[in-house]
Scaffold this active site. Structure first.
Site, PDB file in Angstrom:
ATOM      1  N   HIS A  86       0.620  -1.165   0.081  1.00 56.90           N
ATOM      2  CA  HIS A  86      -0.053   0.024   0.018  1.00 56.90           C
ATOM      3  C   HIS A  86       0.873   1.266  -0.087  1.00 56.90           C
ATOM      4  O   HIS A  86       0.516   2.331  -0.809  1.00 56.90           O
ATOM      5  CB  HIS A  86      -0.975  -0.053   1.228  1.00 56.90           C
ATOM      6  CG  HIS A  86      -1.562   1.304   1.589  1.00 56.90           C
ATOM      7  ND1 HIS A  86      -1.310   1.932   2.581  1.00 56.90           N
ATOM      8  CD2 HIS A  86      -2.800   1.877   0.628  1.00 56.90           C
ATOM      9  CE1 HIS A  86      -2.201   3.035   2.634  1.00 56.90           C
ATOM     10  NE2 HIS A  86      -3.066   2.947   1.203  1.00 56.90           N
ATOM     11  N   GLU A  89       2.074   1.801  -3.341  1.00 62.44           N
ATOM     12  CA  GLU A  89       1.049   2.517  -4.240  1.00 62.44           C
ATOM     13  C   GLU A  89       1.067   3.915  -4.072  1.00 62.44           C
ATOM     14  O   GLU A  89       0.835   4.726  -5.139  1.00 62.44           O
ATOM     15  CB  GLU A  89      -0.171   1.775  -3.886  1.00 62.44           C
ATOM     16  CG  GLU A  89      -1.473   2.371  -4.450  1.00 62.44           C
ATOM     17  CD  GLU A  89      -2.742   2.612  -3.573  1.00 62.44           C
ATOM     18  OE1 GLU A  89      -3.215   3.816  -3.794  1.00 62.44           O
ATOM     19  OE2 GLU A  89      -3.239   1.763  -2.967  1.00 62.44           O
ATOM     20  N   HIS A  90       1.060   4.508  -3.015  1.00 58.06           N
ATOM     21  CA  HIS A  90       1.200   6.050  -2.724  1.00 58.06           C
ATOM     22  C   HIS A  90       2.529   6.516  -3.525  1.00 58.06           C
ATOM     23  O   HIS A  90       2.012   7.597  -4.090  1.00 58.06           O
ATOM     24  CB  HIS A  90       1.274   6.456  -1.215  1.00 58.06           C
ATOM     25  CG  HIS A  90       0.096   6.500  -0.536  1.00 58.06           C
ATOM     26  ND1 HIS A  90      -0.423   7.528   0.184  1.00 58.06           N
ATOM     27  CD2 HIS A  90      -0.885   5.385  -0.274  1.00 58.06           C
ATOM     28  CE1 HIS A  90      -1.599   7.161   0.735  1.00 58.06           C
ATOM     29  NE2 HIS A  90      -1.918   5.908   0.496  1.00 58.06           N
ATOM     30  N   GLU A 166      -3.589   7.803   7.530  1.00 59.97           N
ATOM     31  CA  GLU A 166      -4.619   7.094   6.757  1.00 59.97           C
ATOM     32  C   GLU A 166      -4.862   5.926   7.822  1.00 59.97           C
ATOM     33  O   GLU A 166      -6.182   5.634   8.048  1.00 59.97           O
ATOM     34  CB  GLU A 166      -4.329   6.622   5.606  1.00 59.97           C
ATOM     35  CG  GLU A 166      -5.199   5.884   4.777  1.00 59.97           C
ATOM     36  CD  GLU A 166      -4.787   5.735   3.470  1.00 59.97           C
ATOM     37  OE1 GLU A 166      -5.689   4.841   2.579  1.00 59.97           O
ATOM     38  OE2 GLU A 166      -3.874   6.095   3.044  1.00 59.97           O
TER      39      GLU A 166
END
Length: 460
Positions: A86, A89-90, A166
């Site tokens: 993840h 991905e950022h 997040e």
């Protein structure tokens, strides 16, 4: 604000059941192309470097949805470095030699498009929705960041803080998310499905630029990727574009071969009780072990979808009619089947008691309804209504290019073939009452489960 849309299933109830069924159904229902019904499966080919390419024609508007899927997700991370899939991905939006940090999405927006990305346990994907004449632009940009990602601590460390925020927002600040995290851990135990896609907070905080680049170099290679383009384009037109922008990319790592330990289900029922002062009304949940779509096979996988619809798919479902409308013991209730995973799925139930009601009474009533279904089966009327609802949802959702592209991508990433996905409507239509009962017995009868209770805090 984080741009990521990591796919940890957290929305409960009939809404989730509809999403899961409709997205898969949308991928396999006939859609319209140039005013004519198209019944053939999408066509595909493989580039010399190993990258798969799939075209899903839809000529109603000069628009395309361009997606690149990588066969790596949160379940493939190195132990001790959870959250890396993840996190990368950022970081894929932080620029290359030719595109400055943060400019990728701005260029897409200036050309009238939209873009985003998402991480799952079994895959990571990036997409753009844009006018057809801008397709070469986004293909060139996506190919550029498949090979030329540039990362330094100046970009990576602030983004790590974004991911940590997040995690706080989506997990720590959500009592329901915290409960489900505990339940998944109890259900899947040591398997990676037992932890959140976003990762463990303390491990995210230690991720480095080197970690991200190592992950990128190992997994972001064309032989580990699939290109899907849905919209105003056919395979003959897509092929030369794919060859031009992706075909020249060399493999820089071996094709990833997964070596995961199998899921080991709990050997006894488990119960997770969580109290939280932020909770106003209690919620009841239950997860049952279940196979994934590919593992279940065509017949059983479709039967699980129909079972979820009959049992708790909406206001016409058995649980809703009997426990919300007739008995008035529940305020809301639903069921869903989560089969889009490589290693194992789950079957879920949720219920909210009416104001002032006790969870114990509600749980007893749910168990009684399950017992009746197992003993007496389902009626022809229930069966046909459930299949009609699934079909209607699929017909509605087929109007979305993005849903079509997503559904094929998710299916391919989790062990299904193009034919499996394309033929799903026929498989839904072929489900019988006996199939539904067999599916119910395989997960609901005598199988272990994890039950969760989310309760107001002692001071509430």
């Amino acid at each position: 604000m984080s741009r990521s849309r990591f796919l940890a299933p957290r929305v409960l109830g009939s809404a989730l059941a509809v999403i899961l069924i409709v997205v898969l159904g949308a991928a396999v229902w006939f859609w319209r192309s140039g005013g004519e019904a198209v019944s053939g499966a999408p066509l595909s080919f493989r580039l010399a470097n190993g990258m798969e390419v799939l075209a899903i024609p839809d000529h109603r508007a000069p628009v395309v949805t361009h997606m690149v899927w990588y066969r790596v997700g949160a379940a493939d991370e190195t132990p001790g470095k959870t959250g890396l899939a993840h996190f990368l991905e950022h970081l894929m939006f932080k620029g290359t030699k030719d595109i400055a940090p943060g400019q990728f999405s701005r260029i897409v927006a200036r050309n009238g498009g939209q873009d985003n990305a998402f991480t799952h346990y079994d895959f990571t994907a990036y997409f753009q929705v844009i006018a057809k004449d801008r397709l070469p632009l986004v293909m060139e940009m996506e190919a550029d960041r498949m090979t030329g990602l540039k990362l330094t601590d100046a970009e990576v460390l602030p983004e790590r803080d974004v991911v940590l925020e997040e995690q706080r927002t989506r997990i720590e600040n959500s009592p329901m998310s915290l409960l489900q995290a505990e339940m998944n851990a109890a259900l899947y135990d040591a398997h990676p499905y037992g932890r959140d896609i976003i990762g463990h907070k303390e491990e995210i905080a230690e991720l480095t630029t080197e970690d991200a680049l190592d992950f990128y170099d190992r997994f972001y290679t064309p032989n580990n990727a699939t290109l899907i383009v849905a919209g105003d384009i056919g395979l003959d037109e897509l092929r030369p574009l794919a060859e031009k922008y992706y075909g020249s990319i060399a493999q820089r790592a071996p094709t990833f071969e997964r070596e995961r330990a199998p899921v080991v289900w709990p050997d006894a029922d488990r119960r997770v009780v969580r109290r939280d002062d932020r909770v106003q009304e209690p919620t009841w949940l239950r997860f049952y072990p279940a196979p994934d779509y590919a593992g279940a096979g065509a017949r059983e996988g479709a039967a699980f979808d129909v079972l979820a619809e009959i049992l708790g798919g909406g206001q016409t479902s058995r649980l809703y009619r009997n426990l919300v409308i007739t008995q008035g013991i529940a305020a809301s209730i639903g069921a869903w089947y989560e089969g889009s995973r490589l290693d194992a799925g789950k079957f879920g139930l949720y219920a909210l008691p009416r104001v002032g009601g006790a969870l114990a009474d509600l749980e007893k009533a749910v168990d009684a309804e399950i017992g009746l279904l197992l003993a007496d089966g389902v009626t022809d009327e229930e069966l046909e209504r459930a299949k009609t609802v699934i079909a209607a949802g699929a017909v509605y959702a087929r109007d979305s290019q993005r849903s079509m592209a997503y559904a094929y991508g998710e299916g391919l990433m989790t062990g299904m073939s193009v034919a499996d996905i394309h033929e799903w409507p026929d498989r839904i239509r072929a489900v019988t009452a006996d199939d539904v009962v067999d599916a119910a017995r395989s997960v609901l009868s005598g199988r272990v489960s994890v039950t969760g209770e989310l309760l107001p805090g002692e001071g509430a």
